[in-house]
Design a protein around this motif. Structure first.
Motif, PDB file in Angstrom:
ATOM      1  N   GLY A 178       0.806  -1.205   0.000  1.00 32.72           N
ATOM      2  CA  GLY A 178       0.000   0.000   0.000  1.00 32.72           C
ATOM      3  C   GLY A 178       0.841   1.257   0.000  1.00 32.72           C
ATOM      4  N   LYS A 179       0.183   2.384  -0.260  1.00 30.31           N
ATOM      5  CA  LYS A 179       0.857   3.677  -0.277  1.00 30.31           C
ATOM      6  C   LYS A 179       0.736   4.351   1.083  1.00 30.31           C
ATOM      7  CE  LYS A 179       0.197   4.620  -5.221  1.00 30.31           C
ATOM      8  NZ  LYS A 179      -0.372   5.565  -6.214  1.00 30.31           N
ATOM      9  N   ILE A 180       1.779   5.091   1.424  1.00 29.57           N
ATOM     10  CA  ILE A 180       1.794   5.830   2.682  1.00 29.57           C
ATOM     11  C   ILE A 180       1.078   7.159   2.474  1.00 29.57           C
ATOM     12  CG2 ILE A 180       3.257   6.887   4.458  1.00 29.57           C
ATOM     13  CD1 ILE A 180       5.466   4.866   3.556  1.00 29.57           C
ATOM     14  N   ALA A 181       0.024   7.391   3.254  1.00 31.43           N
ATOM     15  CA  ALA A 181      -0.742   8.629   3.130  1.00 31.43           C
ATOM     16  C   ALA A 181      -0.141   9.746   3.960  1.00 31.43           C
ATOM     17  CB  ALA A 181      -2.197   8.399   3.555  1.00 31.43           C
ATOM     18  N   SER A 182       0.357   9.404   5.163  1.00 34.61           N
ATOM     19  CA  SER A 182       0.942  10.423   6.033  1.00 34.61           C
ATOM     20  C   SER A 182       1.879   9.771   7.035  1.00 34.61           C
ATOM     21  CB  SER A 182      -0.146  11.211   6.774  1.00 34.61           C
ATOM     22  OG  SER A 182      -0.898  10.359   7.620  1.00 34.61           O
ATOM     23  N   LEU A 195       3.405   5.070  10.375  1.00 37.85           N
ATOM     24  CA  LEU A 195       3.048   5.381   8.997  1.00 37.85           C
ATOM     25  C   LEU A 195       1.559   5.122   8.846  1.00 37.85           C
ATOM     26  CD1 LEU A 195       5.970   3.564   7.102  1.00 37.85           C
ATOM     27  CD2 LEU A 195       5.938   5.894   8.054  1.00 37.85           C
ATOM     28  N   VAL A 196       0.834   6.098   8.340  1.00 33.08           N
ATOM     29  CA  VAL A 196      -0.601   5.943   8.116  1.00 33.08           C
ATOM     30  C   VAL A 196      -0.810   5.637   6.636  1.00 33.08           C
ATOM     31  CG1 VAL A 196      -2.873   7.018   8.295  1.00 33.08           C
ATOM     32  CG2 VAL A 196      -1.090   7.569   9.982  1.00 33.08           C
ATOM     33  N   MET A 197      -1.397   4.495   6.351  1.00 33.94           N
ATOM     34  CA  MET A 197      -1.567   4.051   4.979  1.00 33.94           C
ATOM     35  C   MET A 197      -2.820   4.646   4.353  1.00 33.94           C
ATOM     36  SD  MET A 197       1.129   2.246   5.048  1.00 33.94           S
ATOM     37  CE  MET A 197       1.062   1.482   3.420  1.00 33.94           C
ATOM     38  N   GLU A 198      -2.887   4.683   3.022  1.00 36.81           N
ATOM     39  CA  GLU A 198      -4.080   5.165   2.333  1.00 36.81           C
ATOM     40  C   GLU A 198      -5.301   4.326   2.683  1.00 36.81           C
ATOM     41  OE1 GLU A 198      -3.386   5.428  -1.851  1.00 36.81           O
ATOM     42  OE2 GLU A 198      -2.292   7.347  -1.695  1.00 36.81           O
ATOM     43  N   SER A 199      -5.061   3.070   3.028  1.00 35.95           N
ATOM     44  CA  SER A 199      -6.158   2.183   3.414  1.00 35.95           C
ATOM     45  C   SER A 199      -6.725   2.516   4.787  1.00 35.95           C
ATOM     46  CB  SER A 199      -5.659   0.733   3.429  1.00 35.95           C
ATOM     47  OG  SER A 199      -4.657   0.574   4.432  1.00 35.95           O
ATOM     48  N   GLY A 200      -6.002   3.345   5.542  1.00 41.57           N
ATOM     49  CA  GLY A 200      -6.400   3.659   6.905  1.00 41.57           C
ATOM     50  C   GLY A 200      -5.635   2.873   7.951  1.00 41.57           C
ATOM     51  N   ASP A 201      -4.941   1.817   7.513  1.00 41.78           N
ATOM     52  CA  ASP A 201      -4.129   1.037   8.451  1.00 41.78           C
ATOM     53  C   ASP A 201      -2.976   1.890   8.977  1.00 41.78           C
ATOM     54  OD1 ASP A 201      -5.738  -1.132   7.997  1.00 41.78           O
ATOM     55  OD2 ASP A 201      -4.389  -2.067   6.531  1.00 41.78           O
ATOM     56  N   VAL A 202      -2.568   1.579  10.186  1.00 42.16           N
ATOM     57  CA  VAL A 202      -1.475   2.301  10.825  1.00 42.16           C
ATOM     58  C   VAL A 202      -0.357   1.303  11.128  1.00 42.16           C
ATOM     59  CG1 VAL A 202      -0.765   3.646  12.841  1.00 42.16           C
ATOM     60  CG2 VAL A 202      -3.026   4.032  11.815  1.00 42.16           C
ATOM     61  N   VAL A 203       0.855   1.617  10.683  1.00 36.40           N
ATOM     62  CA  VAL A 203       2.014   0.763  10.929  1.00 36.40           C
ATOM     63  C   VAL A 203       2.921   1.496  11.917  1.00 36.40           C
ATOM     64  CG1 VAL A 203       3.951  -0.482   9.909  1.00 36.40           C
ATOM     65  CG2 VAL A 203       1.834  -0.174   8.593  1.00 36.40           C
ATOM     66  N   GLU A 204       2.932   1.018  13.144  1.00 41.52           N
ATOM     67  CA  GLU A 204       3.722   1.662  14.188  1.00 41.52           C
ATOM     68  C   GLU A 204       5.114   1.059  14.263  1.00 41.52           C
ATOM     69  OE1 GLU A 204       1.250   0.998  17.611  1.00 41.52           O
ATOM     70  OE2 GLU A 204       0.229   2.932  17.353  1.00 41.52           O
ATOM     71  N   GLY A 205       6.069   1.854  14.733  1.00 40.05           N
ATOM     72  CA  GLY A 205       7.426   1.353  14.853  1.00 40.05           C
ATOM     73  C   GLY A 205       8.231   2.135  15.870  1.00 40.05           C
ATOM     74  N   ASP A 206       9.373   1.565  16.244  1.00 42.91           N
ATOM     75  CA  ASP A 206      10.316   2.232  17.139  1.00 42.91           C
ATOM     76  C   ASP A 206      11.452   2.892  16.354  1.00 42.91           C
ATOM     77  OD1 ASP A 206       8.911   1.137  19.372  1.00 42.91           O
ATOM     78  OD2 ASP A 206      10.015  -0.746  19.095  1.00 42.91           O
ATOM     79  N   LEU A 207      11.870   2.217  15.261  1.00 44.98           N
ATOM     80  CA  LEU A 207      12.933   2.718  14.390  1.00 44.98           C
ATOM     81  C   LEU A 207      12.463   2.584  12.954  1.00 44.98           C
ATOM     82  CD1 LEU A 207      16.008   3.684  14.419  1.00 44.98           C
ATOM     83  CD2 LEU A 207      16.530   1.324  13.775  1.00 44.98           C
ATOM     84  N   PHE A 208      12.687   3.624  12.160  1.00 45.98           N
ATOM     85  CA  PHE A 208      12.211   3.633  10.776  1.00 45.98           C
ATOM     86  C   PHE A 208      13.401   3.753   9.822  1.00 45.98           C
ATOM     87  CE2 PHE A 208       8.644   4.743  13.311  1.00 45.98           C
ATOM     88  CZ  PHE A 208       7.529   4.275  12.631  1.00 45.98           C
ATOM     89  N   VAL A 209      13.380   2.962   8.752  1.00 44.81           N
ATOM     90  CA  VAL A 209      14.419   3.001   7.729  1.00 44.81           C
ATOM     91  C   VAL A 209      13.784   3.546   6.456  1.00 44.81           C
ATOM     92  CG1 VAL A 209      16.127   1.684   6.437  1.00 44.81           C
ATOM     93  CG2 VAL A 209      15.558   1.006   8.784  1.00 44.81           C
TER      94      VAL A 209
END
Length: 499
Positions: A178-182, A195-209
């Motif tokens: 999916g695409k990252i919306a915000s 990362l908030v996806m266009e689908s509305g899903d939220v992918v949480e993390g501690d470290l981002f690459v």
């Protein structure tokens, strides 16, 4: 006592950089981490970096990758160096090989002995004393326990990403399509938290690459890390890439052929050839570049030429807060010496070495950034050398780069070599003495003096030593198989059989 607070790693973007990071982190630190990669099939990757340097073998070994399997999967061929054409002057040719030139001593490099021999009327060409260079010239290759050849690969970057994806997913990496919306940040300190996806899903993390390419979605668009432009030294900013069907046996080297506003590449794979034209659009129009490229390529075109715009330079911070940028998101120094894939490899390796299990600390971030900056500046200088050290006067582009001011760090190295034939590899530097030597001489930088240690040997003894070395290398090359024949037996893809 478990002090781990950084556990969830989120990789934004796939492609070569994203899946290299995912595969390495999962293979080396998998039991300690929860790794997610977010990518969209709708977002294309640049994917023209199809030529590597020998560090790729070290990285693959770190991941436990079987070489023939990897080469079959990526349609790879072997690479012993780069053939540079028309760089010092139109008609010039030299090979920057991955090999050691001659046998050096603690007092000085082999080339000082060679220069003494030349002054006495013998010695031949410097390349006669490099196994890899002579093998490349004759399209010879072999690898095995008994082979001392130092080599890299030409590979299909898209297939390499797919190969690493399969490996990473088997090692437990979760892929989110999916695409990252915000991008959501913590209000207290600006750290990225999801990362908030266009689908509305939220992918949480501690470290981002951040592997989102030139746009740098996290490192630049979100954190505003800043960008240091190197266009005053590396003025090309455009590339056209096209694939063609192979028309001849694959050679074990990349070709880098200079033209009036840049250069073009030719990279042989098992199933096709990667071609491209790098240019400055201030000196050549896109239409002119396309006509030039299409007029030079050989074989049936497999895709339409693809235009890529880029900006040479680097992020002012490769690691900022809890975001680490890899690949094109971290900067770009143009593909002339095939360093793009290496920089991804060393970036993720450095991240694993400095991984902030107990939380991001500024001291670790600063250390990572200092190492990344230092290495990239030295690579930058090596690439600038190819443009600055030229005697071409046939176009405004070459007039500009020949006369341009260059970083003091490079100017001092060129002058040191010109005055004394001294060349060195600085601490933490990628390119070795033999690389600097081959390019400096190939670009017509002629030393005015050299170390006199060669005079300690009687001329006949020096001649005999050089003749023996040259003869041993020539004999070893004669015994090697042809590159294409070795490929066919070592890693050719299985022949598909119709039912």
């Amino acid at each position: 006592m478990d002090q781990q607070t950084i556990r969830k790693v989120v990789i934004a973007g796939g492609g070569t950089a994203g899946w290299m990071a995912a595969a390495a982190l999962a293979r080396q630190l998998g039991p300690l981490l929860d790794i997610t990669l977010v990518e969209s099939e709708d977002i294309g990757t640049v994917g023209v970096g199809e030529s590597t340097i020998p560090t790729a073998r070290t990285f693959n070994a770190l991941l436990g990758i079987d070489e023939p399997e990897f080469m079959r999967a990526t349609q790879a061929t072997f690479k012993l160096g780069i053939l540079f054409e028309n760089w010092g002057e139109v008609g010039d040719r030299y090979i920057h090989s991955f090999g050691q030139v001659g046998k050096s001593t603690w007092m000085g490099g082999f080339h000082h002995f060679w220069m003494q021999a030349k002054a006495q009327g013998f010695g031949g060409e410097l390349g006669d004393y490099c196994f890899e260079l002579k093998a490349a010239e004759q399209n010879k290759f072999f690898t095995g326990e008994e082979s001392p050849l130092n080599y890299a690969y030409h590979l299909d970057a898209g297939l390499y990403g797919r190969f690493l994806r399969g490996m990473a997913e088997r090692d437990g990496v979760r892929r989110v399509e999916g695409k990252i919306a915000s991008v959501r940040q913590r209000s207290t300190d600006g750290y990225v938290e999801a990362l908030v996806m266009e689908s509305g899903d939220v992918v949480e993390g501690d470290l981002f690459v951040d592997c989102t390419g030139f746009r740098g979605l996290l490192i630049e668009q979100t954190l505003k890390a800043g960008f240091e432009d190197w266009g005053q030294w590396l003025p090309t900013n455009s590339a056209l890439a096209v694939q063609t069907r192979s028309t001849e046996p694959a050679v074990p080297y990349t070709r880098a052929i200079a033209h009036k506003a840049g250069w073009r590449w030719k990279i042989p794979l098992q199933h096709r050839v990667g071609n491209g034209l790098v240019y400055s659009n201030a000196h050549m129009s896109d239409d002119e570049a396309k006509d030039l490229l299409m007029g030079e390529i050989e074989g049936e075109t497999l895709i339409e030429p693809r235009l890529i715009r880029y900006r040479t330079g680097r992020r002012r911070k490769t690691w900022d807060k809890n975001v680490v940028a890899l690949g094109l998101a971290s900067g770009f120094v143009e593909p002339l010496e095939s360093t793009s894939i290496h920089l991804i490899m060393i970036g993720v390796t450095r991240l694993m070495q400095l991984f902030p299990f107990a939380g991001v600390s500024q001291a670790v971030v600063d250390r990572y950034n200092r190492q990344a900056d230092d290495e990239l500046e030295k690579i930058r200088d090596f690439i600038i050398l190819h443009y600055k050290a030229t005697e071409r006067t046939d176009s405004p582009f070459w007039d500009q780069v020949r006369e341009m001011d260059i970083p003091d760090s490079l100017a001092q190295r060129i002058e040191l070599f010109r005055q004394s034939a001294q060349v060195y590899q600085a601490p933490g530097e990628l390119f070795q003495v033999d690389s600097w030597l081959q390019v400096l001489l190939g670009q017509r930088v002629t030393p005015q003096a050299y170390h006199q240690m060669g005079r300690l040997m009687p001329p006949q003894q020096l001649k005999q030593a050089l003749d023996d070395l040259k003869r041993n290398i020539a004999g070893a090359v004669t015994r090697l198989p042809q590159h294409q024949a070795f490929l066919d037996g070592y890693c050719a893809p299985p022949v598909s059989r119709s039912a």
